[in-house]
Design a protein around this motif. Structure first.
Motif, PDB file in Angstrom:
ATOM      1  N   UNK A  20      37.021  41.627  42.812  1.00  0.00           N
ATOM      2  CA  UNK A  20      38.009  42.558  43.330  1.00  0.00           C
ATOM      3  C   UNK A  20      38.702  43.261  42.184  1.00  0.00           C
ATOM      4  N   UNK A  21      39.109  44.491  42.449  1.00  0.00           N
ATOM      5  CA  UNK A  21      39.861  45.281  41.483  1.00  0.00           C
ATOM      6  C   UNK A  21      41.170  45.660  42.160  1.00  0.00           C
ATOM      7  N   UNK A  22      42.238  44.978  41.774  1.00  0.00           N
ATOM      8  CA  UNK A  22      43.523  45.222  42.421  1.00  0.00           C
ATOM      9  C   UNK A  22      44.091  46.604  42.080  1.00  0.00           C
ATOM     10  N   UNK A  23      43.642  47.198  40.992  1.00  0.00           N
ATOM     11  CA  UNK A  23      44.131  48.534  40.633  1.00  0.00           C
ATOM     12  C   UNK A  23      43.509  49.608  41.521  1.00  0.00           C
ATOM     13  N   UNK A  24      42.364  49.269  42.123  1.00  0.00           N
ATOM     14  CA  UNK A  24      41.669  50.225  42.992  1.00  0.00           C
ATOM     15  C   UNK A  24      41.678  49.788  44.448  1.00  0.00           C
TER      16      UNK A  24
ATOM     17  N   UNK B 138      34.073  34.998  50.014  1.00  0.00           N
ATOM     18  CA  UNK B 138      35.497  35.287  50.113  1.00  0.00           C
ATOM     19  C   UNK B 138      36.141  35.140  48.744  1.00  0.00           C
ATOM     20  N   UNK B 139      37.180  35.923  48.522  1.00  0.00           N
ATOM     21  CA  UNK B 139      37.986  35.770  47.311  1.00  0.00           C
ATOM     22  C   UNK B 139      39.445  35.992  47.673  1.00  0.00           C
ATOM     23  N   UNK B 140      40.345  35.470  46.842  1.00  0.00           N
ATOM     24  CA  UNK B 140      41.770  35.590  47.158  1.00  0.00           C
ATOM     25  C   UNK B 140      42.545  36.146  45.963  1.00  0.00           C
ATOM     26  N   UNK B 141      43.841  36.142  46.092  1.00  0.00           N
ATOM     27  CA  UNK B 141      44.694  36.746  45.069  1.00  0.00           C
ATOM     28  C   UNK B 141      44.584  36.024  43.735  1.00  0.00           C
ATOM     29  N   UNK B 142      44.172  34.764  43.761  1.00  0.00           N
ATOM     30  CA  UNK B 142      43.999  34.005  42.535  1.00  0.00           C
ATOM     31  C   UNK B 142      42.563  34.113  42.007  1.00  0.00           C
ATOM     32  N   UNK B 143      41.771  34.949  42.658  1.00  0.00           N
ATOM     33  CA  UNK B 143      40.370  35.182  42.316  1.00  0.00           C
ATOM     34  C   UNK B 143      39.510  33.936  42.488  1.00  0.00           C
TER      35      UNK B 143
END
Length: 125
Positions: free
Chosen positions: A71-75, A50-55
């Motif tokens: 995660x790639x927030x731009x994609x 799992x990963x979150x918004x704070x990586x």
């Protein structure tokens, strides 16, 4: 409507690698907690990573440093890089997302609101 679409599964020999992707549409991806679960035939669905918004990241013990979640927030996409695959890793891998989970519940599949359809990973010996 939040939708998750996984890709990247396939057949690989033991010791090989795969990279799973999960594209999330709808909602605000950057704020989501995103996770990978897997389910082998005849077994219950189990937590992988799992990963979150704070990586921040967390992994199941069986990963043993072989998998990396990112995660790639731009994609609007979360990835699972899997190395040194073993036949025991054979399963359907599912991507999951949720907007608000406390740390202690992030390994529980029942807590996630959104799921992908799954992608098959088969590791031959």
């Amino acid at each position: 409507q939040v939708q998750l679409v996984e890709s990247g599964g396939g057949l690989v020999q033991a010791g090989g690698s795969l990279r799973l992707s999960c594209e999330v549409s709808g909602g605000t991806f950057s704020s989501y907690i995103t996770a990978w679960f897997r389910q082998a035939p005849g077994k219950e669905r189990e937590f992988v990573s799992v990963t979150d918004r704070y990586r921040r990241t967390s992994y199941a013990d069986f990963v043993k440093g072989r998998f990396t979640i990112s995660r790639d927030n731009t994609k609007n996409t979360v990835f699972l890089q899997m190395e040194r695959l073993e036949p025991e890793d054979t399963a359907v891998y599912y991507c999951a997302a949720d907007a608000n989970l406390i740390l202690s519940s992030r390994r529980m599949s029942a807590q996630y609101d959104y799921w992908g359809q799954g992608t098959q990973v088969t590791v031959s010996s």
